[in-house]
Write an enzyme that holds these catalytic residues in place. Sequence first.
Site, mmCIF file in Angstrom:
data_model
loop_
_atom_site.group_PDB
_atom_site.id
_atom_site.type_symbol
_atom_site.label_atom_id
_atom_site.label_comp_id
_atom_site.label_asym_id
_atom_site.label_seq_id
_atom_site.Cartn_x
_atom_site.Cartn_y
_atom_site.Cartn_z
ATOM 1 N N LYS A 115 0.506 -35.070 28.570
ATOM 2 C CA LYS A 115 1.219 -36.238 29.082
ATOM 3 C C LYS A 115 0.332 -37.483 29.070
ATOM 4 O O LYS A 115 0.780 -38.579 28.697
ATOM 5 C CB LYS A 115 1.726 -35.952 30.500
ATOM 6 C CG LYS A 115 2.794 -34.879 30.572
ATOM 7 C CD LYS A 115 3.117 -34.491 32.007
ATOM 8 C CE LYS A 115 4.114 -33.342 32.050
ATOM 9 N NZ LYS A 115 4.415 -32.897 33.433
ATOM 10 N N GLN A 159 2.879 -32.666 39.429
ATOM 11 C CA GLN A 159 2.849 -31.526 38.514
ATOM 12 C C GLN A 159 3.192 -30.241 39.253
ATOM 13 O O GLN A 159 2.546 -29.876 40.237
ATOM 14 C CB GLN A 159 1.465 -31.414 37.855
ATOM 15 C CG GLN A 159 1.367 -30.326 36.785
ATOM 16 C CD GLN A 159 2.300 -30.591 35.611
ATOM 17 O OE1 GLN A 159 2.458 -31.719 35.176
ATOM 18 N NE2 GLN A 159 2.906 -29.539 35.094
ATOM 19 N N ASP A 182 10.373 -37.930 36.842
ATOM 20 C CA ASP A 182 10.707 -36.548 36.483
ATOM 21 C C ASP A 182 12.181 -36.254 36.725
ATOM 22 O O ASP A 182 12.717 -35.286 36.191
ATOM 23 C CB ASP A 182 9.855 -35.568 37.293
ATOM 24 C CG ASP A 182 8.537 -35.228 36.610
ATOM 25 O OD1 ASP A 182 8.495 -35.293 35.364
ATOM 26 O OD2 ASP A 182 7.566 -34.900 37.311
#
Length: 358
Positions: A115, A159, A182
């Site tokens: 990422k 995460q 997200d």
Amino acid sequence: MMRGTVGVVAWHGTTLRKTLHSFSAPSSSAFLGPNLPDVWVARDHTSLPSHFPETLQWENGHNAVILDGKSIAKQIKLKVADEIRRMKSGIGKFPRLAVVLVGDRRDSHTFIQVKLKACDQVGIETVVVQLPKKCTESELLDVVSSYNDKTDVHGIILQLPLPQHLDEEKIINVVSPEKDVDGFHPSNIGNLVIRGRKPFFVPCAPKGCIELLLKHGVEIKGKRAVIIGRSKIAGLPTSFLLQRHHATVSMLHAYTKNPEQITCEADIVVADVGIPNIVRGNWLKKGVVVIDMGANQVKDPSGHGFCVSGDVCFEEAVKVASAITPVPGGMGPVTISMLLSNTLDSAKRAFGMIRNFE
């Protein structure tokens, strides 16, 4: 038609064992890599190429289109990078993404590095906070909350998974919905479910799944779709998105009876299980479109290190499917590109420039 040669490559990681035989291909044949034609003729599953062409053709005449995520991701990244360049030159500002990582899981660190690299390539600035595995819930909540308050941070990603002693749902709920790139916040998921409403962000993997299908011209409206797995990251929101595109959706999970029988009726199959090769070729009807969201780290067959495997047994499914995503190179790159797109959209919204850049 023109004549040519096809290299048949043994399926052993990156070890190549080439033999040549003749094939017929259109004169407009486009090569995606060294010596790779757009149609690859394969005898059996041991002769699959390590770098996928546009189409795999079996000697029995069955064709399978390889849904190449890398090319679509590249297009999206080029668009994002161009918009960020214009943003910098126009107003002197750019998107910034905060990444919060807890613990030392190898897969989490691998995903974060991918990422970060992608962000750097398009001009998104990143700030990474890594907390120890034994951090308290209060410490993690303080970090997340601090980035909610920073006006120069436009996206926050946490995460997952988190260590077991931390309440994942509670911490996700603290992320501002307007910075939840997200797409996991309950308000974003809720607005995705309710027809007529629009979330700030759609989760990256489901958004990438729909993008992959549409870019390859796969018909969704009126089709039967089966989602195997109901995670909040991929499976569940993918079912909502497919319904928004007017597919008839069935959701399979650990308590589903006769999953093979249900899957065999699907026009589109999306696998989100986290178990390597659980979906076999005999689960699929001929002509199905297969989207494999699995990214499972397994021991390399060569005995050296690890490799990534999907939830679908590619070697079997490719003989049946009309189109299929490879792993790696399918959903992964598109999912990352959607994170970049979401982060850019968040910055544009913060700067009041949504309309200027659309």
